[in-house]
Design a protein around this motif. Structure first.
Motif, short mmCIF file in Angstrom:
data_model
loop_
_atom_site.label_atom_id
_atom_site.label_comp_id
_atom_site.label_asym_id
_atom_site.label_seq_id
_atom_site.Cartn_x
_atom_site.Cartn_y
_atom_site.Cartn_z
N LEU A 187 0.67 -1.22 -0.06
CA LEU A 187 0.19 0.00 -0.05
C LEU A 187 0.91 1.30 -0.03
O LEU A 187 0.41 2.44 -0.60
N LEU A 188 1.97 1.09 0.64
CA LEU A 188 2.64 2.39 0.77
C LEU A 188 3.43 2.44 -0.72
O LEU A 188 3.43 3.81 -1.02
N LEU A 189 3.83 1.72 -1.32
CA LEU A 189 4.25 1.76 -2.76
C LEU A 189 3.13 2.21 -3.60
O LEU A 189 3.55 3.01 -4.65
N VAL A 209 3.00 5.93 -3.25
CA VAL A 209 3.79 6.61 -3.84
C VAL A 209 3.72 6.65 -5.20
O VAL A 209 4.14 7.73 -6.14
N LEU A 210 3.25 5.79 -6.11
CA LEU A 210 2.55 5.57 -7.27
C LEU A 210 1.61 6.74 -7.70
O LEU A 210 1.83 7.29 -8.53
N VAL A 211 0.77 6.94 -6.85
CA VAL A 211 -0.32 7.97 -6.85
C VAL A 211 0.42 9.35 -6.79
O VAL A 211 0.11 10.02 -7.88
N LEU A 212 1.41 9.58 -5.97
CA LEU A 212 2.11 10.63 -6.04
C LEU A 212 2.98 10.81 -7.33
O LEU A 212 3.11 12.05 -7.82
N ALA A 213 3.40 9.90 -7.80
CA ALA A 213 4.33 9.93 -8.78
C ALA A 213 3.49 10.29 -10.11
O ALA A 213 4.22 10.88 -11.22
N MET A 214 2.13 10.44 -10.17
CA MET A 214 1.47 10.56 -11.24
C MET A 214 1.39 12.07 -11.53
O MET A 214 1.00 12.80 -12.51
N ALA A 271 13.00 -3.32 -2.29
CA ALA A 271 12.34 -3.12 -0.95
C ALA A 271 11.17 -3.90 -0.58
O ALA A 271 11.04 -4.31 0.41
N LEU A 272 10.45 -3.97 -1.42
CA LEU A 272 8.91 -4.87 -1.31
C LEU A 272 9.40 -6.29 -1.23
O LEU A 272 8.73 -6.83 0.11
#
Length: 353
Positions: free
Chosen positions: A193-195, A198-203, A291-292
């Motif tokens: 969920l954390l990754l 981050v994916l949403v922010l990277a958009m 990391a995952l």
């Protein structure tokens, strides 16, 4: 310099140095003027104890993202990083969309709605109806498909909203299950969920200065990905137990390792600058996947097949590291050879989202 100005200048350090040298004083002057009131006592208090408003912080963050993850008119290094983040975001969202699409087919198969396929094994039973949280989980996971399509078509904010819709119900579900003791504590769901967050922010890298996404190529990638990944996995799993040990982190390791191996094999030194965004994007994905995989290793300590699971997980992490480390070295060398040319400043001297 009062404390308010000091705090704002500290916030402006998020911007590239070249941009700050040209626009920092104008931005500070405009900010201090916007904070000025007609009351002297209020001004004195704000000068000593005030902080930039959240809207101002968000505006500077958006400007920093747009400058550092540059578009067509950005310096070569900022452009390379911007393209890399956009490519990595597209590939990660594509993976979610592919697996979500496969989930729709698997759910229909488990429910007996696909008569042309053999009946599922007895242990593969569909989730009982009426489970509100499980229903929310399944429906939320499917939101990755329209999120990917929206991102490819250039609707970044819609894609972010749909991606959040895919993230929030599973997060609440995990929290409720852990609080009630229904499931043992595990790092895998939270790291995933954390990754995804981050994916949403990277958009945000898909800003108006970025190059448009090649729509046809990335839309075709969706059915191609379904044929290359979920279909073979589904066919093997439906007829045996061979891949039951390949969980989501393991599958991510396999996909990233294969993609990097193909990229390294097809890489040409005379085209290093042209392929640099892909090299950086795959390096970012390798770091996230590693990391995952590493963070989820402790989850196997309570499994019945602890030893084989740990062995397989270590091999998967080693495979990612074996191909990811050389790629990172090559990408960094190519990035350093790019000229650091200042970007053309925007027409506005104040941060804009």
């Amino acid at each position: 310099m009062n404390r308010l100005e000091e705090r704002y200048r500290h916030l402006l350090r998020l911007l590239p140095a070249d941009y700050r040298r040209q626009w920092e004083e104008d931005m500070v002057a405009a900010f201090l003027e916007s904070m000025d009131t007609d009351d002297a006592d209020t001004n004195a208090y704000v000068a000593d104890h005030g902080r930039p408003r959240l809207s101002e912080v968000a505006s500077v963050l958006a400007l920093a993202a747009r400058l550092r993850l540059g578009g067509t008119n950005a310096p070569p290094r900022a452009y390379a990083w911007g393209q890399a983040v956009r490519l990595a975001t597209l590939m990660a969202t594509l993976t979610h969309a592919v697996m979500a699409t496969a989930g729709v087919v698997i759910t229909a198969w488990l429910s007996g709605n696909i008569a042309s396929l053999p009946a599922p094994p007895p242990e593969w039973t569909p989730v009982a109806p009426g489970n509100l949280w499980r229903t929310a989980w399944d429906l939320a996971d499917y939101a990755w498909l329209p999120a990917y399509v929206a991102l490819v078509l250039g609707h970044r904010r819609v894609a972010q909203a749909l991606a959040l819709l895919a993230i929030l119900p599973p997060a609440v579900t995990h929290a409720v299950q852990h609080a009630s003791g229904e499931t043992p504590p595990a790092a895998s769901p939270w790291v995933t969920l954390l990754l995804d967050a981050v994916l949403v922010l990277a958009m945000a890298a898909f800003h108006h200065d970025a190059e448009p996404v090649p729509r046809r190529r990335w839309l075709y990638a969706l059915p191609a990905g379904i044929l290359l990944v979920p279909v073979p996995l589904f066919a093997v799993q439906a007829n045996g137990q061979a891949l039951r040990l390949l969980d989501w982190p393991g599958l991510s390791c396999a996909l990233v390792s294969a993609a990097i191996a193909v990229h390294l094999a097809s890489r040409r030194p005379d085209r290093a600058a042209r392929t640099l965004p892909w090299s950086l994007a795959l390096t970012l994905l390798a770091a996230a996947t590693l990391a995952l995989r590493t963070a989820t290793l402790p989850d196997y300590s309570h499994q019945a097949q602890q030893t084989p699971l740990l062995t397989i997980a270590v091999v998967e992490a080693a495979a990612v590291l074996a191909v990811g480390a050389p790629l990172a070295v090559l990408a960094i060398r190519a990035l350093r050879r790019l000229p650091a040319v200042p970007a053309e400043p925007p027409s506005s001297t104040t941060p804009t989202g």
